[in-house]
Design an enzyme around this catalytic site. Structure first.
Site, mmCIF file in Angstrom:
data_model
loop_
_atom_site.group_PDB
_atom_site.id
_atom_site.type_symbol
_atom_site.label_atom_id
_atom_site.label_comp_id
_atom_site.label_asym_id
_atom_site.label_seq_id
_atom_site.Cartn_x
_atom_site.Cartn_y
_atom_site.Cartn_z
ATOM 1 N N SER A 5 -9.733 -1.068 7.144
ATOM 2 C CA SER A 5 -9.216 -0.917 5.777
ATOM 3 C C SER A 5 -8.474 -2.107 5.202
ATOM 4 O O SER A 5 -8.124 -2.087 4.031
ATOM 5 C CB SER A 5 -8.316 0.306 5.691
ATOM 6 O OG SER A 5 -9.120 1.455 5.605
ATOM 7 N N SER A 34 -9.691 1.349 2.924
ATOM 8 C CA SER A 34 -8.897 2.190 2.066
ATOM 9 C C SER A 34 -7.801 1.436 1.309
ATOM 10 O O SER A 34 -7.252 1.980 0.354
ATOM 11 C CB SER A 34 -8.247 3.297 2.904
ATOM 12 O OG SER A 34 -7.377 2.741 3.877
ATOM 13 N N LYS A 79 0.841 -1.197 0.000
ATOM 14 C CA LYS A 79 0.000 0.000 0.000
ATOM 15 C C LYS A 79 0.877 1.249 0.000
ATOM 16 O O LYS A 79 1.923 1.277 0.669
ATOM 17 C CB LYS A 79 -0.894 -0.031 1.243
ATOM 18 C CG LYS A 79 -1.955 1.058 1.311
ATOM 19 C CD LYS A 79 -2.820 0.876 2.562
ATOM 20 C CE LYS A 79 -3.935 1.888 2.658
ATOM 21 N NZ LYS A 79 -4.781 1.678 3.860
HETATM 22 N N1 GLN Z 1 -13.057 3.374 6.370
HETATM 23 C C1 GLN Z 1 -12.492 3.814 7.608
HETATM 24 C C2 GLN Z 1 -12.189 5.289 7.534
HETATM 25 O O1 GLN Z 1 -12.481 5.867 6.566
HETATM 26 C C3 GLN Z 1 -11.298 3.010 7.957
HETATM 27 C C4 GLN Z 1 -10.070 3.488 7.313
HETATM 28 C C5 GLN Z 1 -8.888 2.647 7.625
HETATM 29 O O2 GLN Z 1 -8.990 1.585 8.255
HETATM 30 N N2 GLN Z 1 -7.754 3.142 7.237
HETATM 31 O O3 GLN Z 1 -11.652 5.868 8.429
#
Ligand code: GLN
Length: 488
Positions: free
Chosen positions: A175, A151, A76
């Site tokens: 994420s 994400s 990532k």
């Molecule tokens: N979808 C969650 C957010 O927008 C989790 C993001 C993540 O785990 N990086 O914060």
């Protein structure tokens, strides 16, 4: 393509590190226009590394030395790899090339892995659909009109489309697990403090963990075994022994107590998700597990608490992007103040700005007690909820997400609807416990569904064992449309 069969082929002399890496790079390139999983593909660096591995040979004559020897990995773009970009999906870091490796990357390298590229993600890991990336959307290989989740969408897709067998992501509120579920692969968020955050660009420091994606449970266990453990560069890593996760996979699950959290099968749960996850509960019963129905009363506050704590921490972490130290700087600013302001205005996207504002607000004097402090108190109660449940159960079972993959654009105008995707995953980050998502079937429309297992602190081994038993009994063999149609 799994770690095991890469190594079997190497040992039999049927392939070479060079060929394995070349095939991953070629697939990444061929599919990038359709899927958008990669922001950078490192053909040159990866081939160079493959040659080094071939020349180094193997110590024991088996053809395989190093548990990840010649295994291609996607990373990532918020995890630092020396020499490659680390944009975090943001214009503000766009051209940043870190001069060092994250600890997880050092450890993967030492085990013989080859980084083939950096994957697309929501900007600063904020999002559930990958649509917040400044560098374009990622598409779900099961249906390219749909989101891959976020994400860490690019990493999930790189594994789901069989470009690489394993990938790294980060999980602050889901994420890794959420895109894993939406793309039909395995995703693991370790216990907070299990994997070093050194070289992971910070979003919510008390929630962030690097996690892994793979096509099967065994490969996730191999990967975590390599990257886990105390690191002097990160004081929040704990000095807790890392067990041999692979050796523990085949343990008996007869008599294991699995708690099914009633609140997580309530309103708003898609009918197909409910059906498949219920079927998985029955599958566990048949495997000899004891199913107990449990309650998690504070879970209903988890989304609210998460979006206060995560945004508060983000507003503080993102203060460092001022155009002076890293990446992008706005041009043509007359004063220093104007340079800061314009850099941030032009460098950050809408969702990141929304969170900086929300986070700054909940930390401001007068509101701190009402929001931030209150959220921390509820967080403690939630942790307590889990502690109590883990006295009666070895693991908890929930759906990973409320619905299968949704359409691109479907939730972009409604941040609250987007935030609700995380309803089953954020609790683990708030409590610091490990979580794992494993595919448990398809919806009527042929989209993957994930089941989530949550465990006690430091007890990833139980999650691996339970998920492995399920996977052995109910292998998930379907392939995404992009591959099934022969597009690859
Ligand atoms: N979808 C969650 C957010 O927008 C989790 C993001 C993540 O785990 N990086 O914060």
């Amino acid at each position: 393509m799994t770690i095991e069969n890469i190594h079997a082929q190497l040992a039999a002399g049927e392939t070479t590190a060079g060929k394995i890496v070349e095939s991953a790079v070629a697939k990444a390139e061929a599919l990038n226009e359709t899927l958008g999983a990669f922001l950078q593909i490192d053909r040159e660096g990866a081939s160079r590394r493959a040659v080094e591995i071939e020349e180094a040979g193997d110590d024991d004559g088996s053809g395989v030395a190093g548990v990840l020897r010649a295994v291609p990995v996607a990373v990532k773009d918020n995890i630092c790899v020396r020499g490659l970009q680390a944009s975090c999906g943001s214009r503000i870091l766009g051209s940043y090339h870190p001069p060092y490796n994250a600890t997880a990357i050092e450890r993967l390298g030492a085990a013989g892995a080859v980084v083939v590229g950096k994957t697309n993600c929501d900007e600063f890991a904020m999002g559930s659909s990958n649509e917040n990336s400044a560098f374009g959307t990622v598409r779900n290989p099961w249906d390219t009109r749909r989101v891959p989740g976020g994400s860490s969408g690019g990493s999930a897709v790189a594994v789901a489309a069989r470009i690489v067998p394993v990938a790294l992501g980060s999980d602050t509120g889901g994420s890794v697990r959420q895109p894993a579920a939406l793309c039909g692969v395995v995703g693991v968020k370790p216990t907070y403090g299990r994997v070093s955050r050194y070289g992971l660009i910070a979003f919510g420091s008390s929630l962030d963990q690097i996690g892994v994606f793979s096509t099967n449970v065994r490969d996730a266990a191999v990967m975590l075994g390599v990257i886990a453990g105390r690191d002097l560069h990160d004081a929040t890593t704990a000095d807790v022994p890392v067990p041999d996760y692979v050796a523990g996979l085949d343990g008996d699950i007869n008599g294991a107590r699995i708690g099914v959290v009633r609140e997580m099968f309530g309103e708003g749960l898609d009918a197909d998700v409910r059906e498949q996850v219920q079927a998985a509960v029955e599958a566990y019963r048949e495997l000899g597990a004891e199913i107990v129905e449990v309650e998690l009363p504070y879970a209903k506050y988890a989304i609210a608490v998460y979006y206060i704590i995560a945004t508060a921490e983000a507003s503080s972490n993102l203060a460092r992007y001022d155009g002076v130290r890293y990446g992008f700087r706005a041009e043509e600013a007359a004063t220093l103040q104007a340079m800061y302001r314009r850099t941030r205005e032009e460098g950050f996207g809408a969702e990141v700005k929304r969170r900086i504002m929300l986070g700054t607000y909940v930390l401001s004097s007068g509101y701190y007690d009402a929001y931030y402090l209150k959220a921390q108190q509820v967080r403690s109660l939630l942790r307590e909820d889990f502690r109590r449940l883990f006295e009666q159960c070895d693991a908890l079972l929930t759906p990973t997400t409320p619905t299968p993959a949704f359409l691109l654009g479907e939730k972009m105008d409604d941040p609250l609807a987007m935030y609700l995707n995380d309803i089953f995953t954020v609790t683990a980050n708030l409590a610091g416990i490990p979580g794992l998502s494993v595919p448990c079937g398809l919806s009527r429309d042929g989209l993957p569904i994930g089941l989530q297992l949550l465990g006690r602190h430091w007890n990833e081994a139980t999650l691996f064992r339970l998920a492995h038993a399920y996977e052995q009994a109910h292998p998930f063999t379907a392939l995404p449309g992009v591959l099934a149609k022969g597009a690859a």
